[in-house]
Design a protein around this motif. Structure first.
Motif, PDB file in Angstrom:
ATOM      1  N   LEU A  25       0.805  -1.213   0.000  1.00  0.00           N
ATOM      2  CA  LEU A  25       0.000   0.000   0.000  1.00  0.00           C
ATOM      3  C   LEU A  25       0.844   1.272   0.000  1.00  0.00           C
ATOM      4  CD1 LEU A  25      -2.911  -0.974   2.410  1.00  0.00           C
ATOM      5  CD2 LEU A  25      -2.839  -1.025  -0.083  1.00  0.00           C
ATOM      6  N   VAL A  26       1.920   1.295   0.790  1.00  0.00           N
ATOM      7  CA  VAL A  26       2.746   2.510   0.820  1.00  0.00           C
ATOM      8  C   VAL A  26       3.334   2.826  -0.558  1.00  0.00           C
ATOM      9  CG1 VAL A  26       4.833   3.557   1.781  1.00  0.00           C
ATOM     10  CG2 VAL A  26       3.230   2.374   3.279  1.00  0.00           C
ATOM     11  N   PRO A  27       3.962   1.859  -1.256  1.00  0.00           N
ATOM     12  CA  PRO A  27       4.425   2.176  -2.613  1.00  0.00           C
ATOM     13  C   PRO A  27       3.288   2.540  -3.568  1.00  0.00           C
ATOM     14  CG  PRO A  27       5.477   0.190  -1.807  1.00  0.00           C
ATOM     15  CD  PRO A  27       4.390   0.513  -0.835  1.00  0.00           C
ATOM     16  N   LEU A  28       2.126   1.905  -3.392  1.00  0.00           N
ATOM     17  CA  LEU A  28       1.011   2.190  -4.288  1.00  0.00           C
ATOM     18  C   LEU A  28       0.569   3.637  -4.158  1.00  0.00           C
ATOM     19  CD1 LEU A  28      -1.006   0.957  -6.305  1.00  0.00           C
ATOM     20  CD2 LEU A  28      -2.474   0.424  -4.367  1.00  0.00           C
ATOM     21  N   PHE A  29       0.574   4.164  -2.941  1.00  0.00           N
ATOM     22  CA  PHE A  29       0.176   5.551  -2.736  1.00  0.00           C
ATOM     23  C   PHE A  29       1.319   6.518  -3.019  1.00  0.00           C
ATOM     24  CE2 PHE A  29      -3.486   3.745  -0.828  1.00  0.00           C
ATOM     25  CZ  PHE A  29      -4.439   4.746  -0.701  1.00  0.00           C
ATOM     26  N   ALA A  30       2.542   6.147  -2.615  1.00  0.00           N
ATOM     27  CA  ALA A  30       3.648   7.102  -2.672  1.00  0.00           C
ATOM     28  C   ALA A  30       4.314   7.169  -4.038  1.00  0.00           C
ATOM     29  CB  ALA A  30       4.686   6.760  -1.606  1.00  0.00           C
ATOM     30  N   ALA A  31       4.477   6.024  -4.708  1.00  0.00           N
ATOM     31  CA  ALA A  31       5.244   6.004  -5.947  1.00  0.00           C
ATOM     32  C   ALA A  31       4.641   6.880  -7.045  1.00  0.00           C
ATOM     33  CB  ALA A  31       5.408   4.564  -6.437  1.00  0.00           C
ATOM     34  N   PRO A  32       3.323   6.814  -7.309  1.00  0.00           N
ATOM     35  CA  PRO A  32       2.788   7.687  -8.358  1.00  0.00           C
ATOM     36  C   PRO A  32       2.992   9.173  -8.057  1.00  0.00           C
ATOM     37  CG  PRO A  32       1.233   5.942  -7.862  1.00  0.00           C
ATOM     38  CD  PRO A  32       2.301   5.879  -6.813  1.00  0.00           C
ATOM     39  N   ALA A  33       2.788   9.560  -6.794  1.00  0.00           N
ATOM     40  CA  ALA A  33       2.943  10.971  -6.433  1.00  0.00           C
ATOM     41  C   ALA A  33       4.399  11.424  -6.512  1.00  0.00           C
ATOM     42  CB  ALA A  33       2.406  11.204  -5.023  1.00  0.00           C
ATOM     43  N   ALA A  34       5.339  10.507  -6.288  1.00  0.00           N
ATOM     44  CA  ALA A  34       6.755  10.866  -6.288  1.00  0.00           C
ATOM     45  C   ALA A  34       7.361  10.897  -7.687  1.00  0.00           C
ATOM     46  CB  ALA A  34       7.540   9.892  -5.413  1.00  0.00           C
ATOM     47  N   HIS A  35       6.667  10.372  -8.668  1.00  0.00           N
ATOM     48  CA  HIS A  35       7.228  10.291 -10.019  1.00  0.00           C
ATOM     49  C   HIS A  35       6.321  10.972 -11.043  1.00  0.00           C
ATOM     50  CE1 HIS A  35       9.193   6.959  -7.834  1.00  0.00           C
ATOM     51  NE2 HIS A  35      10.231   7.255  -8.590  1.00  0.00           N
ATOM     52  N   LEU A  36       5.766  12.129 -10.671  1.00  0.00           N
ATOM     53  CA  LEU A  36       4.929  12.873 -11.597  1.00  0.00           C
ATOM     54  C   LEU A  36       5.791  13.509 -12.684  1.00  0.00           C
ATOM     55  CD1 LEU A  36       2.409  14.713  -9.221  1.00  0.00           C
ATOM     56  CD2 LEU A  36       2.036  12.645 -10.559  1.00  0.00           C
ATOM     57  N   ALA A  37       5.467  13.225 -13.927  1.00  0.00           N
ATOM     58  CA  ALA A  37       6.177  13.789 -15.071  1.00  0.00           C
ATOM     59  C   ALA A  37       5.313  13.588 -16.304  1.00  0.00           C
ATOM     60  CB  ALA A  37       7.541  13.114 -15.267  1.00  0.00           C
ATOM     61  N   PRO A  38       5.414  14.472 -17.295  1.00  0.00           N
ATOM     62  CA  PRO A  38       4.587  14.288 -18.498  1.00  0.00           C
ATOM     63  C   PRO A  38       4.985  13.041 -19.268  1.00  0.00           C
ATOM     64  CG  PRO A  38       6.151  16.091 -18.786  1.00  0.00           C
ATOM     65  CD  PRO A  38       6.224  15.694 -17.356  1.00  0.00           C
ATOM     66  N   ARG A  39       3.972  12.274 -19.640  1.00  0.00           N
ATOM     67  CA  ARG A  39       4.165  11.048 -20.433  1.00  0.00           C
ATOM     68  C   ARG A  39       3.105  11.040 -21.524  1.00  0.00           C
ATOM     69  NH1 ARG A  39       5.173  10.023 -14.997  1.00  0.00           N
ATOM     70  NH2 ARG A  39       7.101   8.887 -14.560  1.00  0.00           N
ATOM     71  N   ASP A  40       3.498  11.408 -22.734  1.00  0.00           N
ATOM     72  CA  ASP A  40       2.554  11.556 -23.848  1.00  0.00           C
ATOM     73  C   ASP A  40       1.426  12.499 -23.471  1.00  0.00           C
ATOM     74  OD1 ASP A  40       3.863   9.933 -25.718  1.00  0.00           O
ATOM     75  OD2 ASP A  40       3.009   8.121 -24.843  1.00  0.00           O
ATOM     76  N   LEU A  41       1.769  13.597 -22.846  1.00  0.00           N
ATOM     77  CA  LEU A  41       0.792  14.595 -22.429  1.00  0.00           C
ATOM     78  C   LEU A  41       0.263  15.329 -23.659  1.00  0.00           C
ATOM     79  CD1 LEU A  41      -0.312  15.956 -19.739  1.00  0.00           C
ATOM     80  CD2 LEU A  41       1.384  17.734 -20.194  1.00  0.00           C
ATOM     81  N   PRO A  42      -1.057  15.333 -23.892  1.00  0.00           N
ATOM     82  CA  PRO A  42      -1.585  15.981 -25.096  1.00  0.00           C
ATOM     83  C   PRO A  42      -1.459  17.505 -25.041  1.00  0.00           C
ATOM     84  CG  PRO A  42      -3.149  14.380 -24.209  1.00  0.00           C
ATOM     85  CD  PRO A  42      -2.104  14.603 -23.149  1.00  0.00           C
ATOM     86  N   VAL A  43      -0.720  18.061 -25.972  1.00  0.00           N
ATOM     87  CA  VAL A  43      -0.600  19.507 -26.123  1.00  0.00           C
ATOM     88  C   VAL A  43      -0.710  19.837 -27.607  1.00  0.00           C
ATOM     89  CG1 VAL A  43       0.846  19.772 -24.063  1.00  0.00           C
ATOM     90  CG2 VAL A  43       1.922  19.447 -26.298  1.00  0.00           C
ATOM     91  N   ALA A  44      -0.908  21.113 -27.876  1.00  0.00           N
ATOM     92  CA  ALA A  44      -1.016  21.566 -29.262  1.00  0.00           C
ATOM     93  C   ALA A  44       0.006  22.661 -29.522  1.00  0.00           C
ATOM     94  CB  ALA A  44      -2.424  22.074 -29.559  1.00  0.00           C
ATOM     95  N   VAL A  45       0.409  22.768 -30.774  1.00  0.00           N
ATOM     96  CA  VAL A  45       1.192  23.911 -31.238  1.00  0.00           C
ATOM     97  C   VAL A  45       0.421  24.525 -32.395  1.00  0.00           C
ATOM     98  CG1 VAL A  45       3.425  23.050 -30.473  1.00  0.00           C
ATOM     99  CG2 VAL A  45       2.587  22.413 -32.731  1.00  0.00           C
ATOM    100  N   ALA A  46       0.412  25.826 -32.456  1.00  0.00           N
ATOM    101  CA  ALA A  46      -0.389  26.515 -33.463  1.00  0.00           C
ATOM    102  C   ALA A  46       0.380  27.710 -33.992  1.00  0.00           C
ATOM    103  CB  ALA A  46      -1.728  26.964 -32.869  1.00  0.00           C
ATOM    104  N   GLY A  47       0.046  28.091 -35.225  1.00  0.00           N
ATOM    105  CA  GLY A  47       0.652  29.264 -35.837  1.00  0.00           C
ATOM    106  C   GLY A  47       1.776  28.942 -36.787  1.00  0.00           C
ATOM    107  N   PRO A  48       1.466  28.249 -37.897  1.00  0.00           N
ATOM    108  CA  PRO A  48       2.514  27.959 -38.878  1.00  0.00           C
ATOM    109  C   PRO A  48       3.052  29.252 -39.461  1.00  0.00           C
ATOM    110  CG  PRO A  48       0.331  27.426 -39.736  1.00  0.00           C
ATOM    111  CD  PRO A  48       0.145  27.796 -38.302  1.00  0.00           C
ATOM    112  N   PRO A  49       4.308  29.266 -39.934  1.00  0.00           N
ATOM    113  CA  PRO A  49       5.179  28.086 -40.097  1.00  0.00           C
ATOM    114  C   PRO A  49       5.990  27.728 -38.856  1.00  0.00           C
ATOM    115  CG  PRO A  49       6.244  30.001 -41.022  1.00  0.00           C
ATOM    116  CD  PRO A  49       4.906  30.483 -40.544  1.00  0.00           C
ATOM    117  N   ALA A  50       5.836  28.484 -37.776  1.00  0.00           N
ATOM    118  CA  ALA A  50       6.651  28.223 -36.591  1.00  0.00           C
ATOM    119  C   ALA A  50       6.169  27.016 -35.797  1.00  0.00           C
ATOM    120  CB  ALA A  50       6.650  29.450 -35.678  1.00  0.00           C
ATOM    121  N   ALA A  51       4.969  26.486 -36.087  1.00  0.00           N
ATOM    122  CA  ALA A  51       4.424  25.387 -35.306  1.00  0.00           C
ATOM    123  C   ALA A  51       5.301  24.152 -35.392  1.00  0.00           C
ATOM    124  CB  ALA A  51       3.000  25.060 -35.772  1.00  0.00           C
TER     125      ALA A  51
END
Length: 329
Positions: A25-51
């Protein structure tokens, strides 16, 4: 009559519970909170040609961190934000890069991407536009996450108590429906009316809380009706002990180590948090998967209640057995 346990068996039980609690239980609760980082986080870029250049710089800055969608302009980026398709959009313009965010989807992600935008611009300030802002009374989202936890806890308890104290199948079924209605009304009265942590349509929010409550309580009650006390424990494991740390209610599923972020969205708490955010801040956009997941748990739970055991654990009357007559010769 309960048999007394020896000191050695009690000691073994305590050691076993401690090992399970600390090793699992301790790793189950603690590990996700301790290793927060973007992993295939959906973002957009807009404004060609610089996109295209922006997309390449994002990929180079954090390989595997972002799933980048290229959009034609800022208006398209804002539509994607309101539809919960992306968490933020980097918009290139004549004055440089601007960041459009949706803090309502995750204040944690909005803060992280604001920092990333500053790195992309070489440290110079980047204008930030919150297209879908968080509630002004809860700008960091801490209240939303803390307020959602009791909804999961009461749902788990309601399912367990209905199983243990109510004997009839129909009575349990009616109890689950009644609990969901009351939980939806009380939940929206507290979170929306009293605390002001959500500010969408109250009826839509009440429906989201009610469906989540039915899914959580129905899972525990359904498994309890099927397997008895062991089923109640399994339901509590799914709804709370595993579902809560993997729910990402306080962050975002894409920030958790995978596949746990995805798994959490197919458990009641993760799906419930996503559904309530969609109902409260996005007019229901992006709610399809979470709605289907919760409806599935609710329907299966109700079905198991109707076909499962009739008697509850605590309400079950002891079975009386006729006394054997002793014959004296």
């Amino acid at each position: 009559m309960l048999r007394s346990r020896s000191p050695w068996s009690l000691a073994a039980l305590l050691v076993g519970l401690t090992v399970v609690a600390q090793a699992l239980l301790v790793p189950l609760f603690a590990a996700p909170a301790a290793h927060l980082a973007p992993r295939d986080l959906p973002v957009a870029v807009a404004g060609p040609p610089a996109a295209a250049e922006l997309a390449a710089r994002l990929a180079a800055a954090r390989p595997g961190g972002f799933a980048v969608t290229t959009l034609p302009d800022a208006a398209a980026a804002d539509r994607a934000l309101r539809g919960r398709e992306v968490y933020a959009a980097f918009v290139a313009g004549p004055d440089g890069v601007a960041l459009h965010t949706a803090p309502a989807a995750s204040p944690t992600v909005a803060a992280l991407l604001t920092e990333a935008a500053g790195q992309l611009s070489g440290g110079s300030p980047v204008p930030v536009t919150p297209v879908v802002p968080a509630d002004p009374d809860d700008p960091r989202g801490a209240g939303f996450a803390a307020g959602f936890l009791p909804l999961a806890l009461t749902g788990m308890l309601a399912g367990a108590l209905l199983t243990l104290l109510v004997a009839g199948r129909v009575a349990r079924f009616a109890g689950l429906i009644g609990y969901a209605v009351v939980a939806g009304g009380v939940g929206v009265a507290v979170l929306h009316g009293w605390l002001g942590l959500v500010d969408g349509d109250p009826w839509r929010e009440a429906g989201a809380i009610g469906l989540f409550s039915l899914a959580a309580a129905g899972t525990v009650a359904g498994l309890g009706a099927l397997l008895g006390r062991a089923g109640i424990g399994l339901g509590a494991l799914l709804v709370f002990l595993v579902g809560n740390p993997l729910s990402a209610v306080a962050a975002a599923p894409e920030l958790l180590p995978q596949p746990w972020g995805t798994v959490g969205q197919f458990l009641p708490v993760g799906a419930g948090g996503t559904l309530l955010r969609s109902a409260a801040f996005f007019d229901g956009a992006g709610a399809g998967r979470s709605l289907a997941v919760l409806a599935g748990y609710a329907l299966v739970g109700l079905a198991l209640v109707l076909i499962g055991r009739r008697s509850g654990g605590l309400g079950e009357a002891p079975v009386s057995r006729p006394a054997r007559a002793e014959v004296t010769v």
